[in-house]
Design an enzyme around this catalytic site. Structure first.
Site, PDB file in Angstrom:
ATOM      1  N   SER A  16       0.556  -9.770  -6.044  1.00  0.00           N
ATOM      2  CA  SER A  16       0.348  -8.573  -5.091  1.00  0.00           C
ATOM      3  C   SER A  16       1.467  -7.931  -4.917  1.00  0.00           C
ATOM      4  O   SER A  16       2.245  -6.772  -5.113  1.00  0.00           O
ATOM      5  CB  SER A  16      -0.283  -8.938  -3.809  1.00  0.00           C
ATOM      6  OG  SER A  16      -1.396  -9.239  -4.042  1.00  0.00           O
TER       7      SER A  16
ATOM      8  N   LYS B 280      -3.876 -20.491  -2.601  1.00  0.00           N
ATOM      9  CA  LYS B 280      -3.024 -19.641  -1.738  1.00  0.00           C
ATOM     10  C   LYS B 280      -3.959 -19.121  -0.540  1.00  0.00           C
ATOM     11  O   LYS B 280      -4.786 -18.255  -0.857  1.00  0.00           O
ATOM     12  CB  LYS B 280      -2.086 -18.806  -2.617  1.00  0.00           C
ATOM     13  CG  LYS B 280      -1.297 -17.930  -1.472  1.00  0.00           C
ATOM     14  CD  LYS B 280      -0.631 -16.609  -2.289  1.00  0.00           C
ATOM     15  CE  LYS B 280       0.297 -15.991  -1.312  1.00  0.00           C
ATOM     16  NZ  LYS B 280       0.953 -14.692  -1.958  1.00  0.00           N
TER      17      LYS B 280
END
Length: 338
Positions: free
Chosen positions: A52, A179
């Site tokens: 991201s 994650k």
């Protein structure tokens, strides 16, 4: 061809590396990218590419491959041959995600991290069967181990619960971790209660013995408490700005588990880092790039349509006491305090 060198997936701090762009053309700025990867490696922070923070959705397949090859060459040339590369490979479809995972492996990535696209979140968010099938199939067909990326903010609100993640960990031997950018410490605790139990590795061996199932936070504000429930560190954007500080916090957190005399200093660092993470994360990719420009001389802007940080917001971020306290700590720990 995928690398034959074994680079174990280890507990610790990983940073989602920003992708840097030339100011006029928005072409990849590979020199800044390489410099940044090595700057973090010297602090003991390992790279995650095309996530991201790396603006994965702004990158072509070819650019993703270029970044992997560039990072591997830079790490090897600097003597970090044992540092693994994690590459983001989540895409809109299962088919493309598998293809990106294959391409990442061929380019030299050691592990892939996979988020589910939020484009059809209205259909997928409540469909546990479909979500489980997505990660199960990608794991089965990927030539490298994959890490589940749970980030509701970047996937239309899709938020995997601890039961589903634990099922995937138990049933898919090519999944090497999760994650948790949902920031849910309770979820982290429930998952580690299963996967960090000494019996888990025996009952549910991994396809790759060098890729145990790691539970990693997505922020730095709970590194210390997560250590005490047997989590394994974090993949965090703040490690781009303050790699020495975040790595030191992880080190002290692990030491505190065995010797409580380290706990007060770990708590002090956790406070500084948690406040900074809260403040800096609000400014997203553009804010992180601004701070890198301010501190290290490179950063630039995100690719359009993401806007650069406004001048007033940038000044406020730099002058904020949380940022200033983190910068002082980082300079102290990196030996650059003036």
């Amino acid at each position: 061809m995928a690398s034959s060198i074994v680079r174990p997936l280890q507990p610790g701090i990983y940073a989602p590396i920003p992708t840097f762009f030339a100011p006029e053309t928005e072409d990849l700025d590979l020199q800044s990218f390489s410099s940044h990867v090595i700057r973090l490696a010297k602090a003991g922070v390992r790279p995650l590419l095309s996530g991201s923070m790396g603006e994965a959705h702004h990158l072509s397949h070819g650019e993703r491959v270029t970044l992997i090859k560039t990072a591997r060459r830079a790490l090897d040339d600097a003597g970090f041959t044992s540092f693994p590369i994690i590459a983001g490979t989540g895409a809109g479809s299962t088919r493309e995600t598998i293809q990106l995972s294959i391409e990442a492996a061929e380019a030299g990535a050691d592990y892939a991290i996979v988020i589910c696209s939020g484009y059809f979140a209205g259909v997928l968010a409540g469909n546990k069967k479909a979500l489980k099938a997505f990660w199960s199939e990608v794991a089965e067909k990927s030539p490298i181990p994959i890490i589940i990326y749970n980030y509701p903010g970047a996937s239309g609100g899709i938020d995997l619960d601890s039961d589903l993640i634990t099922e995937l960990a138990t049933e898919s031997p090519n999944i090497a971790g999760v994650k948790l950018t949902c920031g849910n410490v309770g979820k982290l605790t429930r998952i580690t209660a299963t996967v960090s139990d000494p019996s888990f590795a025996t009952l549910h061996p991994r396809k790759n013995p060098y890729a145990p199932f790691l539970v990693l936070g997505g922020f730095t504000d709970f590194i210390l408490p997560s250590a005490f429930v047997d989590a394994h560190g974090a993949i965090t954007g703040l490690a781009n700005v303050a790699p020495y500080a975040v790595a030191r916090l992880f080190e002290l957190s692990e030491k505190s588990r065995r010797d409580l005399s380290f706990l007060p200093e770990a708590q002090r660092l956790q406070g500084i880092i948690a406040r900074a993470d809260f403040t800096i994360a609000k400014t997203s990719i553009a804010g992180t790039k601004f701070l890198l420009e301010k501190l290290y001389g490179y950063g630039g802007n995100p690719r359009k349509p993401l806007p650069p940080i406004e001048a007033d917001a940038a000044a406020a971020l730099w002058e904020h006491p949380h940022t200033a306290e983190l910068v002082r700590l980082e300079r102290e720990l990196s030996g650059k305090l003036q």
